[in-house]
Design a protein around this motif. Sequence first.
Motif: not given
Lengths: 159, 159, 159, 159
Positions: A16, A83, A86, A106-109
Motif C-alpha cells: 500500500s 487516498d 494498493d 487498485h483500491r477496493d476491488g
Amino acid sequence: MQQDPFVPPASAFTRSVPIRFSHCDPAGIVYFPHYFNMFNGLIEDWYTEELGYNYAEIIMGSQYGFPFVHIECDFKIPSRMGDVIDLTLLVERLGRSSLGVAVVCHRDGVERLRARMVTAMMSIATRQPVPLPQPLREAIEAYRQRTTPYKSAPAERSI
Amino acid sequence: MQQDPFVPPASAFTRSVPIRFSHCDPAGIVYFPHYFNMFNGLIEDWYTEELGYNYAEIIMGSQYGFPFVHIECDFKIPSRMGDVIDLTLLVERLGRSSLGVAVVCHRDGVERLRARMVTAMMSIATRQPVPLPQPLREAIEAYRQRTTPYKSAPAERSI
Amino acid sequence: MQQDPFVPPASAFTRSVPIRFSHCDPAGIVYFPHYFNMFNGLIEDWYTEELGYNYAEIIMGSQYGFPFVHIECDFKIPSRMGDVIDLTLLVERLGRSSLGVAVVCHRDGVERLRARMVTAMMSIATRQPVPLPQPLREAIEAYRQRTTPYKSAPAERSI
Amino acid sequence: MQQDPFVPPASAFTRSVPIRFSHCDPAGIVYFPHYFNMFNGLIEDWYTEELGYNYAEIIMGSQYGFPFVHIECDFKIPSRMGDVIDLTLLVERLGRSSLGVAVVCHRDGVERLRARMVTAMMSIATRQPVPLPQPLREAIEAYRQRTTPYKSAPAERSI
C-alpha cells in the motif's frame, strides 16, 4: 470512467502507498511520473522481501542494473491526496535477460491503473545485457506460477 | 566525518524510510532534495497519526496550506541505497500562524542530518496567513511538552 | 508579504527558469524541493558556462562530488505555473574544500527567495574532502570579485 | 544496442534538454521517470510556443486539465550526465477530447527513446472530458499536417 474490477491472486505481492501532497499536481491528482517511482519501489521490495534477493546489494554491490526497455501504462481512475492505493506485482514474461511485469494499482476491488514494464539485467561496467542468474530466474518463475490464477503457456522467451 | 549521537525523546514521533534507487545520485548517495520530500511526508504523518488531524483533509477539504517560510539543513553523514533511516520530528517553536519543527535523520544512535523547518498556515483562497486553530495549537503544544527532555522557556512567539 | 528589492550585480551569472505544471502543488505554487533541483542546475551551468569547468566531466570523468553540507533558504514570495523566475548565483565564501554560494530567485527587481548553500568537494572513491584545485579556486575567486558590489573582507576561511 | 535513425520533419517542434546530475541514477544514466517530466515540459512549450495557446492559462485560468490516459515508451539508448538530447513532438491522432502525440528523444540523427502519450482534455471542476475547442483542434491539425512527411489517412477518431 471505467470501473474494471481487480482482485489480486492470493499470494501476489501487494504493498500500500499513501498518496501525499508531494505526489499531487495543481489539479489535485497524482502527477503521473510519481507512479513510476512507486512502481520502481514496489519492484525493489519484491526482489528483497518476496524473492529474497537484496535489490540494493545487486545494484550497489554486484554492479548490475535493471534499466527499463519498455513501459506501457493505462491510467483509468485518478488518485488524490489522502487516498491509499494498493500496488500488486504480477510476472508476465521471463526472458534470458529480460523480465516483464505488470503493476496493477487498485483500491477496493477496482483497478485504477495498470502498467506493463520490461526490464533487462545489465552489467553496469560493460553496459551489456547479462543472463538472469539461474537461482533468481527460478525464484521469479516460482512466483509467477503461484500467482497465475489460470493454466498458462510457458513464459520463457528468448530475448 | 562528524559522529553526533542522537537518541530521540521517548514519545517523539519517528518513522523509518528505506533509501531507494530513486533517491540516489551518480555518486550512490541520496540526492539532497529527496530528503525534503521525506521530511514533508513525515510532517503529514505526524499531523494525521500523532496529532489526530487529517493532513489531506486540512489541505484539500478546508483549503489551507502550510508553505515553508524558512529551511535550514546540516548534512553530516550521507545515506546510501539499502540504508534504512529514522526520521524524528521535534517541535521547536509555535507562533500565531507559524510552526517551527526540527527533523532529525538518524540511524543507530548517530545523527545523519538535521533540518529546521518553519511553516506558516495560510488560506489558499486569500493567500494570507491564518492563526493556527486553538485545538491544533494545543495538540502541538502538548506534543512539544511531552517530547522536550528538559525544562524550557515558553515557545510562544508572535509572528 | 515582504517586498525585498534585488538587482543582480552587472556580471553575475543569472538564468531564467519557467515554472511548469510539474513544479506545482495542489495549492498551485511551486512545491519547495523543486527549487533545490533548479539551484543545483544553476550551479552546474555556472561551473560549465561561467567558470569554464565542465561539471559533468568533473563528476563522471574525474569522480569528484560536490555534496551539500549546509543549506538555508528563506521563502518570501511563491511562484506559480507560467511565471518565469530569474536565478542569480553569488559566491559567499571559499574554503579549502568548501564553497558557499547564495542563489537569489527574483523577478522584476523583487526577491522571491534566497538560499545559501555550502558544498564540499569530495573524492567519490575515498569519500573524503579534497582541496579545490588551484585554477578552479582562482576562477571562483575572480568571479566573486567581479560580482561583489562592495569592498569586502577576504573570503578565505579554513574548513 | 539498436541504432534507429531519426531525422525530425523540417517544421517539427524540437527542444534540447541538457542531462543534469539530478536526472541520473547510481548507474550514471537518466532515471526513467525524469523523461516523463521532460516530455510534459515539451508538451507545455509546444502549446505555448507552437500552437499559441498559453498552457499555464488553460490549466490555471480556464481550469482545464490534460491528464494522460495512456503512455507507451521504448527505451533504446540511455543518456548520461552532460549529454544534450533533442526532443521532438509529433501528433499521432486527434480525437474529440483526446490527443495522441509521439515524443522522440534523439541525438545526432539516432533515436534514443520514443514515447507515445495520449491525453484527454478534462474539466477540473466536473472531472469529465470536454471536447477540444475548435480553434485549438485546428491548430493541432495544422501542425500535424505540416509535420507529416507522407500522405496519411485522416487522423480523426471518435473517443
